[in-house]
Design a protein around this motif. Structure first.
Motif, PDB file in Angstrom:
ATOM      1  N   ASP A  85       0.824  -1.209   0.000  1.00  0.00           N
ATOM      2  CA  ASP A  85       0.000   0.000   0.000  1.00  0.00           C
ATOM      3  C   ASP A  85       0.857   1.257   0.000  1.00  0.00           C
ATOM      4  O   ASP A  85       0.625   2.182  -0.801  1.00  0.00           O
ATOM      5  N   TYR A  86       1.855   1.290   0.855  1.00  0.00           N
ATOM      6  CA  TYR A  86       2.714   2.478   0.940  1.00  0.00           C
ATOM      7  C   TYR A  86       3.466   2.724  -0.367  1.00  0.00           C
ATOM      8  O   TYR A  86       3.433   3.825  -0.921  1.00  0.00           O
ATOM      9  N   LEU A  87       4.128   1.707  -0.865  1.00  0.00           N
ATOM     10  CA  LEU A  87       4.971   1.894  -2.045  1.00  0.00           C
ATOM     11  C   LEU A  87       4.151   2.161  -3.305  1.00  0.00           C
ATOM     12  O   LEU A  87       4.589   2.904  -4.182  1.00  0.00           O
ATOM     13  N   THR A  88       2.975   1.575  -3.389  1.00  0.00           N
ATOM     14  CA  THR A  88       2.150   1.739  -4.581  1.00  0.00           C
ATOM     15  C   THR A  88       1.356   3.045  -4.567  1.00  0.00           C
ATOM     16  O   THR A  88       1.255   3.724  -5.602  1.00  0.00           O
ATOM     17  N   ASN A  89       0.823   3.404  -3.409  1.00  0.00           N
ATOM     18  CA  ASN A  89      -0.161   4.491  -3.354  1.00  0.00           C
ATOM     19  C   ASN A  89       0.328   5.791  -2.731  1.00  0.00           C
ATOM     20  O   ASN A  89      -0.365   6.807  -2.833  1.00  0.00           O
ATOM     21  N   PHE A  90       1.513   5.791  -2.107  1.00  0.00           N
ATOM     22  CA  PHE A  90       1.945   6.989  -1.392  1.00  0.00           C
ATOM     23  C   PHE A  90       3.297   7.523  -1.862  1.00  0.00           C
ATOM     24  O   PHE A  90       3.848   8.438  -1.249  1.00  0.00           O
ATOM     25  N   LEU A  91       3.818   6.968  -2.928  1.00  0.00           N
ATOM     26  CA  LEU A  91       5.036   7.488  -3.540  1.00  0.00           C
ATOM     27  C   LEU A  91       4.740   7.818  -4.999  1.00  0.00           C
ATOM     28  O   LEU A  91       3.849   7.229  -5.606  1.00  0.00           O
ATOM     29  N   THR A  92       5.509   8.749  -5.562  1.00  0.00           N
ATOM     30  CA  THR A  92       5.243   9.231  -6.919  1.00  0.00           C
ATOM     31  C   THR A  92       6.405   8.876  -7.837  1.00  0.00           C
ATOM     32  O   THR A  92       7.511   9.418  -7.696  1.00  0.00           O
ATOM     33  N   PHE A  93       6.164   7.980  -8.759  1.00  0.00           N
ATOM     34  CA  PHE A  93       7.159   7.620  -9.757  1.00  0.00           C
ATOM     35  C   PHE A  93       7.238   8.726 -10.806  1.00  0.00           C
ATOM     36  O   PHE A  93       6.221   9.174 -11.334  1.00  0.00           O
ATOM     37  N   ASP A  94       8.449   9.184 -11.093  1.00  0.00           N
ATOM     38  CA  ASP A  94       8.633  10.238 -12.107  1.00  0.00           C
ATOM     39  C   ASP A  94       8.588   9.591 -13.490  1.00  0.00           C
ATOM     40  O   ASP A  94       9.548   8.953 -13.918  1.00  0.00           O
ATOM     41  N   GLN A  95       7.474   9.767 -14.180  1.00  0.00           N
ATOM     42  CA  GLN A  95       7.290   9.134 -15.482  1.00  0.00           C
ATOM     43  C   GLN A  95       8.325   9.601 -16.507  1.00  0.00           C
ATOM     44  O   GLN A  95       8.608   8.899 -17.480  1.00  0.00           O
ATOM     45  N   GLU A  96       8.894  10.775 -16.293  1.00  0.00           N
ATOM     46  CA  GLU A  96       9.913  11.282 -17.205  1.00  0.00           C
ATOM     47  C   GLU A  96      11.159  10.395 -17.199  1.00  0.00           C
ATOM     48  O   GLU A  96      11.933  10.392 -18.162  1.00  0.00           O
ATOM     49  N   PHE A  97      11.330   9.625 -16.108  1.00  0.00           N
ATOM     50  CA  PHE A  97      12.479   8.728 -16.054  1.00  0.00           C
ATOM     51  C   PHE A  97      12.461   7.728 -17.205  1.00  0.00           C
ATOM     52  O   PHE A  97      13.513   7.372 -17.754  1.00  0.00           O
ATOM     53  N   LEU A  98      11.281   7.249 -17.597  1.00  0.00           N
ATOM     54  CA  LEU A  98      11.187   6.253 -18.664  1.00  0.00           C
ATOM     55  C   LEU A  98      11.694   6.822 -19.983  1.00  0.00           C
ATOM     56  O   LEU A  98      12.387   6.140 -20.748  1.00  0.00           O
ATOM     57  N   TRP A  99      11.350   8.073 -20.263  1.00  0.00           N
ATOM     58  CA  TRP A  99      11.867   8.748 -21.472  1.00  0.00           C
ATOM     59  C   TRP A  99      13.388   8.826 -21.406  1.00  0.00           C
ATOM     60  O   TRP A  99      14.083   8.510 -22.371  1.00  0.00           O
ATOM     61  N   PHE A 100      13.897   9.244 -20.249  1.00  0.00           N
ATOM     62  CA  PHE A 100      15.340   9.375 -20.063  1.00  0.00           C
ATOM     63  C   PHE A 100      16.039   8.020 -20.218  1.00  0.00           C
ATOM     64  O   PHE A 100      17.067   7.905 -20.884  1.00  0.00           O
ATOM     65  N   ALA A 101      15.476   6.991 -19.594  1.00  0.00           N
ATOM     66  CA  ALA A 101      16.095   5.672 -19.618  1.00  0.00           C
ATOM     67  C   ALA A 101      16.156   5.111 -21.032  1.00  0.00           C
ATOM     68  O   ALA A 101      17.169   4.543 -21.441  1.00  0.00           O
TER      69      ALA A 101
END
Length: 216
Positions: A85-101
């Protein structure tokens, strides 16, 4: 007959990337506020002692406690579900990382270099499909040492079989970057927290990409 020497493929430079404050937007995570929000106020003194005096979070991040042990000691009845719950719903993945990667992972060897609970890092890795991009992970909860300790950099060079000058370290902590510089590593501040830094700074992944393409 003359023997032709085979050319060895040129070794890629290594990009050491922090998780929290770089790939995940929350630079210090959100777990302590999350915990205080999930327990009654009468439990807050106990939780404060657990974090500040018993150092339970630090111990979990150092590999002294598993995620389930850590969360159970805090009083969570279903530690596995709490982690999810914490890792999925309370943290924000920076979607821009996928473009960079996508633009950079074939030119660099990506290595996750993070202070984290071992099981949490593995969960985030799988949740966001990061295994496509990363060659290695060096996680404090797995190796029982953490940034900015000098020994974690020594371990990294030995483990990756590289010299410091072949590494570029991206982190949101000036303290961690300073220690890395002293170890001979090239550094970039990923500036989520508006810190003052005398070296290279990227405010987002587009700026990080430009730095890598143009200056490093």
């Amino acid at each position: 007959m003359e023997r032709r020497l085979e050319k060895r493929p040129k070794k890629k430079r290594i990009l050491l990337l922090d998780m929290y404050g770089v790939i995940i937007k929350e630079s210090k995570g959100y777990f302590i506020p999350y915990t205080f929000e999930h327990f009654d106020r009468k439990e807050h003194d106990r939780l404060t002692r657990a974090f500040r005096e018993e150092y339970l979070f630090t111990k979990a991040g150092n590999g002294e406690l598993s995620s389930d042990e850590f969360l159970s000691l805090l009083g969570y009845l279903d530690p596995t579900e709490t982690m999810r719950d914490y890792l999925t719903n309370f943290l924000t993945f920076d979607q821009e990382f996928l473009w960079f990667a996508e633009r950079n992972y074939q030119q660099y060897d990506f290595v996750l270099f993070s202070n984290d609970v071992k099981e949490w890092s593995k969960y985030l890795f799988e949740l966001y499909g990061l295994q496509k991009y990363f060659k290695e992970s060096i996680i404090s909860g797995e190796i029982c040492m953490r940034k900015p300790e000098n020994r974690i950099f020594t371990y990294t060079f030995k483990h990756l079989q590289c010299i410091p000058q072949k590494c570029i370290f991206v982190d949101n902590s000036v303290q961690n970057l300073t220690a890395a510089q002293e170890a001979g590593i090239n550094t970039i501040l990923f500036n989520r927290d508006n810190e003052v830094y005398s070296g290279d700074i990227a405010n987002n992944f587009h700026e990080l990409d430009s730095l890598l393409q143009n200056t490093l």
